[in-house]
Design a protein around this motif. Sequence first.
Motif, PDB file in Angstrom:
ATOM      1  N   ALA A 148       9.155   3.165  37.008  1.00 38.69           N
ATOM      2  CA  ALA A 148       8.251   3.193  35.853  1.00 38.69           C
ATOM      3  C   ALA A 148       6.937   2.471  36.105  1.00 38.69           C
ATOM      4  O   ALA A 148       6.205   2.196  35.163  1.00 38.69           O
ATOM      5  N   GLY A 206       9.790   1.721  25.956  1.00 40.93           N
ATOM      6  CA  GLY A 206      10.593   2.527  26.854  1.00 40.93           C
ATOM      7  C   GLY A 206      11.371   1.693  27.849  1.00 40.93           C
ATOM      8  O   GLY A 206      12.552   1.952  28.110  1.00 40.93           O
ATOM      9  N   SER A 207      10.723   0.676  28.413  1.00 44.41           N
ATOM     10  CA  SER A 207      11.392  -0.182  29.386  1.00 44.41           C
ATOM     11  C   SER A 207      12.468  -1.029  28.721  1.00 44.41           C
ATOM     12  O   SER A 207      13.564  -1.211  29.276  1.00 44.41           O
ATOM     13  N   SER A 209      14.237  -0.461  26.025  1.00 48.24           N
ATOM     14  CA  SER A 209      15.388   0.297  25.510  1.00 48.24           C
ATOM     15  C   SER A 209      16.038   1.195  26.557  1.00 48.24           C
ATOM     16  O   SER A 209      17.004   1.901  26.241  1.00 48.24           O
ATOM     17  N   ASP A 210      15.535   1.192  27.785  1.00 45.81           N
ATOM     18  CA  ASP A 210      16.091   2.059  28.821  1.00 45.81           C
ATOM     19  C   ASP A 210      17.526   1.644  29.134  1.00 45.81           C
ATOM     20  O   ASP A 210      17.802   0.474  29.420  1.00 45.81           O
ATOM     21  N   TRP A 213      18.828   4.308  33.586  1.00 47.67           N
ATOM     22  CA  TRP A 213      18.476   3.875  34.935  1.00 47.67           C
ATOM     23  C   TRP A 213      19.049   2.497  35.279  1.00 47.67           C
ATOM     24  O   TRP A 213      19.616   2.321  36.368  1.00 47.67           O
TER      25      TRP A 213
END
Length: 277
Positions: A148, A206-207, A209-210, A213
């Motif tokens: 990311a 986004g990071s 709650s990811d 991955w």
Amino acid sequence: MTQQRSRWQHVWLYGLLGAIAIVMLIPLVWLISTSLKSPTEDIFQFPPQLFPSQPTFQNFVTVWNANPFGRYLFNSMLVAVLTVGLNLLFCALAAYPLARLNFRGREVFFTLIVTTIMIPFQIVMIPLYVLAVQLGLRNTYLGVIFPAIASAFGIFLLRQAFQGVPKELEEAGRMDGCSELGIWWYVMIPAIRPALVTLAIFVFIGSWSDFLWPLIVLDRPEYYTLPLGVATLAGTFSLDWRLIAAGSVISIAPILLFFVVMQRYIVPTESGSGVKG
């Protein structure tokens, strides 16, 4: 008559937006309510009880003491902050030449980059994992971060922002003796601050709650992020939804705080305020 019609239009508009906001907030309110309910309350009763009759913070204490949530919180914060910083840096460096410099194949490169937005992450997931293993990034913070550090959406967003900066500002920087990198840093970056803040919010959320991955690249609990930590609660407490809700509230609180702090910076900047006609 026209003013009265306009007033009613505003009433209907605000009423509609208020109704949508209430519908959007119901799941969050229900999650917080569940996390505050004591073991004696039935969380599945019908009709549902929105507000707990005996609110307690014991669920948060139990979750925090039974799991290393402090470590999970540190891991998530470190990963999110580094991801945001690297994403802004690399996306801005890639977007600037695509927006302001003329070179052969510029539009082709931009089209290819934007096209990758349509590729689902599940397709590149296995090649990314193989690459992470070959680079020795498994069970490391960098392994969680590196997919990311740049994004096609970020490059697209910042390119559009760079294109909106008046050429006069760029020319003024060149007249002052700035190099191309100096123009990028001292002229362009301040001019697109709202776009940078917007991208930072999207990347942070986004990071933070990811789940997929980190689940693939991590198997050591000391590197778990909060989503992985919350997932372990299902096994630890045998699906006690009060405790799972408490863990979920802990995981989303930093996102809400980050948005509240940053949203005031999402305002149009007067990029052309220094340009006199």
